[in-house]
Design an enzyme around this catalytic site. Sequence first.
Site, PDB file in Angstrom:
ATOM      1  CB  CYS A 120      -0.910   0.018   1.220  1.00  0.00           C
ATOM      2  SG  CYS A 120      -2.267   1.209   1.065  1.00  0.00           S
ATOM      3  CB  CYS A 122      -1.654   4.740   3.372  1.00  0.00           C
ATOM      4  SG  CYS A 122      -1.589   3.176   4.256  1.00  0.00           S
ATOM      5  CE  LYS A 196      -7.469  -1.456   4.540  1.00  0.00           C
ATOM      6  NZ  LYS A 196      -6.074  -1.163   4.234  1.00  0.00           N
ATOM      7  NE  ARG A 206      -6.493   4.523   9.033  1.00  0.00           N
ATOM      8  CZ  ARG A 206      -7.701   4.775   8.588  1.00  0.00           C
ATOM      9  NH1 ARG A 206      -8.307   5.893   8.973  1.00  0.00           N
ATOM     10  NH2 ARG A 206      -8.303   3.954   7.765  1.00  0.00           N
ATOM     11  CD  GLU A 234     -14.162  -4.641  -3.775  1.00  0.00           C
ATOM     12  OE1 GLU A 234     -13.254  -5.208  -4.409  1.00  0.00           O
ATOM     13  OE2 GLU A 234     -14.293  -3.403  -3.741  1.00  0.00           O
ATOM     14  CE  LYS A 249      -6.946  -3.930   7.676  1.00  0.00           C
ATOM     15  NZ  LYS A 249      -5.972  -3.149   6.973  1.00  0.00           N
TER      16      LYS A 249
HETATM   17  C1  PBG Z   1      -2.813   0.033   4.867  1.00  0.00           C
HETATM   18  C2  PBG Z   1      -3.314  -0.812   5.979  1.00  0.00           C
HETATM   19  C3  PBG Z   1      -4.105  -0.462   7.092  1.00  0.00           C
HETATM   20  C4  PBG Z   1      -4.171  -1.606   7.892  1.00  0.00           C
HETATM   21  C5  PBG Z   1      -3.475  -2.602   7.236  1.00  0.00           C
HETATM   22  N1  PBG Z   1      -2.962  -2.097   6.053  1.00  0.00           N
HETATM   23  C6  PBG Z   1      -4.677   0.829   7.526  1.00  0.00           C
HETATM   24  C7  PBG Z   1      -5.705   1.503   6.760  1.00  0.00           C
HETATM   25  O1  PBG Z   1      -6.190   1.055   5.737  1.00  0.00           O
HETATM   26  O2  PBG Z   1      -6.016   2.609   7.193  1.00  0.00           O
HETATM   27  C8  PBG Z   1      -4.880  -1.699   9.218  1.00  0.00           C
HETATM   28  C9  PBG Z   1      -4.398  -2.792  10.114  1.00  0.00           C
HETATM   29  C10 PBG Z   1      -4.806  -2.689  11.522  1.00  0.00           C
HETATM   30  O3  PBG Z   1      -5.610  -1.835  11.935  1.00  0.00           O
HETATM   31  O4  PBG Z   1      -4.308  -3.516  12.295  1.00  0.00           O
HETATM   32  N2  PBG Z   1      -3.748   0.514   3.977  1.00  0.00           N
END
Ligand code: PBG
Length: 324
Positions: A120, A122, A196, A206, A234, A249
Amino acid sequence: MPFPQTRLRRLRATRVLRGLVRETTLKPSDFVFPLFVAHGVDRREPIAAMPGIDHLSIDHAVQEAGEAAAMNIPAVLLFGLPATKDTEGSGAWDDEGVVQLATRAIKDAHPELIVITDLCLCEYTSHGHCGALRPDGSVDNDATLDLLAKTAISQAHAGADIIAPSDMMDGRVRAIRQALDDEDFTDKPILAYSAKFASAFYGPFREAADSAPAFGDRRGYQMDPANGNEAVREAKLDIEEGADIVMVKPALPYLDLIRRIKDETGMPLAAYNVSGEYVMIKAAAQAGLLDERQAVLEALTGIRRAGADIIITYHAKDAAGWLQ
Ligand code: PBG
């Protein structure tokens, strides 16, 4: 035959009898342990939002991975905290990036342990969104696909065993599969974060990954928690695009979808017991409000009973210890 001939309590009388008729198993080999890898040497810093979980420099990540492997946990999932971020998220596909370096180091030290890389942008973008931005601040789906594909290739070259895209762009599984195949990584599996949801339960993560969006939220790409049929769609689309394992998730508020997707697809299924689910139990246990061991094992067993083959969980090492 109803009561009094039928008495379900007969098979609950002793621990051994209960074990004989138990329907669901929970084993260390079901778990994936997430690690947060940061730059530096000999650094291990507690993550305030996630009691018991630390930011690890690569040497400590190798050690932590080794401890997991020694407890029969088959896989770790790597998240990276890059030294710098930019608008594109270029740290994600840096061959010397923190996840790439950690992957190489862990595979060198523990060749049999499976290294899964979260894919990802982010954690690498200065704005904290999961893709490239348009001038209006929305995430540009198609422009992001190339960046994700580049990142997948870089992770595969570093030795990642499984690539796990978590960005929720449409078409990313196809783009990543194509890119991997073009580079002769035809045997690299994709674990797709298929369903997700835009969830409040990612809050602690985060902070751990320093990946909160600088503005707005992720509802323009992550799923609406109210939608079950769409989650099944999905998953089916990701399978058509080449996903080898699909994921739901978070886990606990979405057990119905773990069951539905398992039943409707028959695919290997992972559930992510996310950071907020982890801290709910941790905080309650620390406050003396519930028994941590029993609560964790019950929650994880519930996720397995719902239909998950694989559980990604921050409780992995504790649970594996309790299950030995
Ligand atoms: C990245 C990502 C996230 C999580 C896993 N990969 C955060 C999000 O999408 O904001 C969350 C995992 C967790 O809360 O344990 N996109």
